[in-house]
Design an enzyme around this catalytic site. Sequence first.
Site, PDB file in Angstrom:
ATOM      1  N   GLY A  51       0.834  -1.193   0.000  1.00 58.61           N
ATOM      2  CA  GLY A  51       0.000   0.000   0.000  1.00 58.61           C
ATOM      3  C   GLY A  51       0.866   1.239   0.000  1.00 58.61           C
ATOM      4  CG  LEU A  52      -0.697   4.820  -1.785  1.00 57.64           C
ATOM      5  CD1 LEU A  52      -1.788   5.886  -1.792  1.00 57.64           C
ATOM      6  CD2 LEU A  52       0.321   5.073  -2.893  1.00 57.64           C
ATOM      7  CE  LYS A  97       3.538  -0.028   2.983  1.00 60.44           C
ATOM      8  NZ  LYS A  97       3.118   1.392   3.074  1.00 60.44           N
ATOM      9  CB  SER A  98       5.209  -0.320   9.498  1.00 53.32           C
ATOM     10  OG  SER A  98       6.034  -0.357   8.350  1.00 53.32           O
ATOM     11  CB  SER A 107       5.789  -4.235  -2.898  1.00 57.20           C
ATOM     12  OG  SER A 107       4.699  -4.383  -2.025  1.00 57.20           O
TER      13      SER A 107
END
Length: 204
Positions: free
Chosen positions: A38-39, A44-45, A112
Site C-alpha cells: 500500500g501507499l 502497513k508497518s 512494493s
Amino acid sequence: MAKEATVAPHIVWHPTTVTKKDRQDKSGHKSCVLWFTGLSGAGKSTLANAVESLLHERGFRTYVLDGDNIRHGLNRGLGFGPEDRRENIRRIAEVAKLFVDAGVITLTAFISPYREDRALARGLLDQGEFIEIYVKCPLELCEKRDPKGLYQKARNGEIADFTGISAPYEEPLSPELVIDSGELSVRESAERIVQYLHEQGIVQ
C-alpha cells in the site's frame, strides 16, 4: 542500478535433512508470508506489528520484515527508481521464502508498488503460502497522516520517484485481503487478518 545475478552452473542446491514440514510441526502451525502492500502512510508497518503481537501472544512463531529496517542493512544502497525497487523486492522475497522454510509466519511491510514484482514474490512460494494484503487508504488521508513528512518533501521536489506523487502505485487486482485502514481501527484490522489465518488452517 541493481542488476539481477544469475546462479553459476556449478552451484547446486543442497537439500536439508530437516524439512519445512518438520519445522512447521515443531512450531505447531503452518508458515506463510503476509505481504502488506500500500501507499506510504497507509498503515502497513503499524498493522503488521499489530498482527504479529496478536500471533505472538498466542504462541505462534513470527517475524516482521519492515521496508525501512531492511534498507538499513540488507538493502542499504538501493535507490527508489524502478530497477532498484525491483531488486529491493526480489531480495526481501527471497529472505521471506527462507523464513517460511524455517516455519515462521513472516510479515512484510513494503510499498512494493509494482504488480510484476509482487507476482515474482508470490511465485517463489508454494500455493497458499503468499497472502497479499492490500492496506487501502486514500492518497489524501496518507498525505494528511504523513508520519515521516515524506509527502511534503515529494511535493516540494526534494524526493524523486515517490510513490503516489512522482511514481506510480499499481493496486493489487486480486489480493487475498483488502484492509481499509481509513475505515477500520488497527485492532479490528489485525483481528480480521488473524481470523483469515484461522479460516485458512494456517493457525489453530
